[in-house]
Design an enzyme around this catalytic site. Structure first.
Site, PDB file in Angstrom:
ATOM      1  N   TYR A 215       0.788  -0.835   0.374  1.00 48.74           N
ATOM      2  CA  TYR A 215      -0.492   0.209   0.140  1.00 48.74           C
ATOM      3  C   TYR A 215       1.006   1.004  -0.279  1.00 48.74           C
ATOM      4  O   TYR A 215       0.805   1.944  -0.551  1.00 48.74           O
ATOM      5  CB  TYR A 215      -1.221   0.257   1.443  1.00 48.74           C
ATOM      6  CG  TYR A 215      -1.774  -1.056   1.228  1.00 48.74           C
ATOM      7  CD1 TYR A 215      -3.035  -0.844   0.704  1.00 48.74           C
ATOM      8  CD2 TYR A 215      -1.916  -2.543   1.620  1.00 48.74           C
ATOM      9  CE1 TYR A 215      -4.392  -1.472   0.668  1.00 48.74           C
ATOM     10  CE2 TYR A 215      -3.262  -3.293   1.801  1.00 48.74           C
ATOM     11  CZ  TYR A 215      -4.386  -2.861   0.888  1.00 48.74           C
ATOM     12  OH  TYR A 215      -4.935  -3.809   0.572  1.00 48.74           O
TER      13      TYR A 215
ATOM     14  N   ASN B 290     -12.733  -0.585  -5.200  1.00 50.43           N
ATOM     15  CA  ASN B 290     -12.583  -0.960  -6.941  1.00 50.43           C
ATOM     16  C   ASN B 290     -12.997  -1.811  -7.450  1.00 50.43           C
ATOM     17  O   ASN B 290     -13.924  -3.107  -6.785  1.00 50.43           O
ATOM     18  CB  ASN B 290     -10.574  -1.789  -6.627  1.00 50.43           C
ATOM     19  CG  ASN B 290     -10.560  -2.059  -8.000  1.00 50.43           C
ATOM     20  OD1 ASN B 290     -11.328  -2.179  -9.195  1.00 50.43           O
ATOM     21  ND2 ASN B 290      -9.688  -2.892  -8.287  1.00 50.43           N
TER      22      ASN B 290
ATOM     23  N   CYS C 212      -6.336  -4.807  -7.687  1.00 51.49           N
ATOM     24  CA  CYS C 212      -6.300  -5.070  -6.587  1.00 51.49           C
ATOM     25  C   CYS C 212      -5.571  -6.102  -5.394  1.00 51.49           C
ATOM     26  O   CYS C 212      -4.990  -5.645  -4.475  1.00 51.49           O
ATOM     27  CB  CYS C 212      -7.673  -4.080  -5.901  1.00 51.49           C
ATOM     28  SG  CYS C 212      -8.541  -4.788  -5.872  1.00 51.49           S
ATOM     29  N   HIS C 213      -6.178  -6.927  -6.082  1.00 53.27           N
ATOM     30  CA  HIS C 213      -4.973  -8.724  -5.379  1.00 53.27           C
ATOM     31  C   HIS C 213      -3.798  -8.559  -5.352  1.00 53.27           C
ATOM     32  O   HIS C 213      -3.705  -9.121  -4.190  1.00 53.27           O
ATOM     33  CB  HIS C 213      -6.091  -9.734  -5.745  1.00 53.27           C
ATOM     34  CG  HIS C 213      -5.473 -10.088  -7.537  1.00 53.27           C
ATOM     35  ND1 HIS C 213      -6.049  -9.272  -8.750  1.00 53.27           N
ATOM     36  CD2 HIS C 213      -3.925 -10.574  -7.632  1.00 53.27           C
ATOM     37  CE1 HIS C 213      -5.759  -9.841  -8.941  1.00 53.27           C
ATOM     38  NE2 HIS C 213      -4.721 -10.316  -9.250  1.00 53.27           N
TER      39      HIS C 213
ATOM     40  N   GLU D 121      -1.866 -16.747 -10.183  1.00 50.72           N
ATOM     41  CA  GLU D 121      -0.290 -15.926 -11.570  1.00 50.72           C
ATOM     42  C   GLU D 121       1.092 -16.215 -10.663  1.00 50.72           C
ATOM     43  O   GLU D 121       2.088 -16.285 -12.019  1.00 50.72           O
ATOM     44  CB  GLU D 121      -0.446 -14.322 -10.603  1.00 50.72           C
ATOM     45  CG  GLU D 121      -2.323 -13.689 -11.538  1.00 50.72           C
ATOM     46  CD  GLU D 121      -1.799 -12.158 -11.421  1.00 50.72           C
ATOM     47  OE1 GLU D 121      -0.940 -11.869 -10.715  1.00 50.72           O
ATOM     48  OE2 GLU D 121      -2.937 -11.800 -11.446  1.00 50.72           O
TER      49      GLU D 121
END
Length: 174
Positions: free
Chosen positions: A107, A130, A138-139, A165
């Site tokens: 953040y 979001n 945002c993950h 991912e």
């Protein structure tokens, strides 16, 4: 009440991550959510944008890239977005699009990137708002200690997206 009123279309579809619902205007996607509480989601969209009309999924193609992503076959989306929020929120959301697939940022570092180094709490607030799950990633934002914190779809889903991912990082080229 928001003065941004227009016709919003939507449909739901299945992915490897679960059932999702996508809402879009003539400009692009305005919301992508888990299809868990459809009544609440549709009410929110109706209140924010105007009447949401369900359409036939086969007439639209927004879901195709999202399904490919959920199968670990796509790294980067080319979907049009119609993000609606404050200028600060949009700045945060557009910066999220620059975080590479499979990578994370804190953040605090995200706040620095948007030119507001002490605004990491405000960044967290923008992430909480979001409207486009997965596509606006945002993950990929972590706590300062690298821990999984805050995610509208739940920490388990955040962990699942990050694992997807990481596991597919070197397997796909786009």
């Amino acid at each position: 009440m928001n003065s941004y009123k227009k016709l919003i279309k939507y449909y739901d579809f299945d992915t490897e991550l679960g059932r999702l619902v996508i809402f879009f205007s003539e400009k692009g996607i305005v919301n992508l959510s888990l299809a868990e509480d459809m009544e609440s989601i549709i009410q929110h969209i109706n209140n924010k944008y105007g009447q949401a009309i369900k359409v036939d999924r086969d007439e639209h193609h927004y879901h195709e890239e999202i399904i490919e992503y959920s199968k670990g076959r796509l790294k980067k989306f080319s979907l049009p977005l119609d993000l609606q929020g404050t200028e600060f929120q949009k700045r945060v959301w557009f910066e999220l699009l620059n975080i590479p697939y499979g990578e994370t940022i804190s953040y605090r570092d995200l706040a620095i990137k948007i030119g507001n180094p002490k605004g990491y709490r405000a960044v967290g607030g923008a992430l909480n708002k979001n409207p486009i799950l997965i596509v606006v990633p945002c993950h990929r934002v972590m706590g300062s200690n690298g821990g999984l914190v805050g995610f509208g779809a739940g920490i388990a889903m955040k962990e699942r997206l990050l694992k997807l991912e990481r596991d597919n990082l070197n397997l796909i080229s786009q």
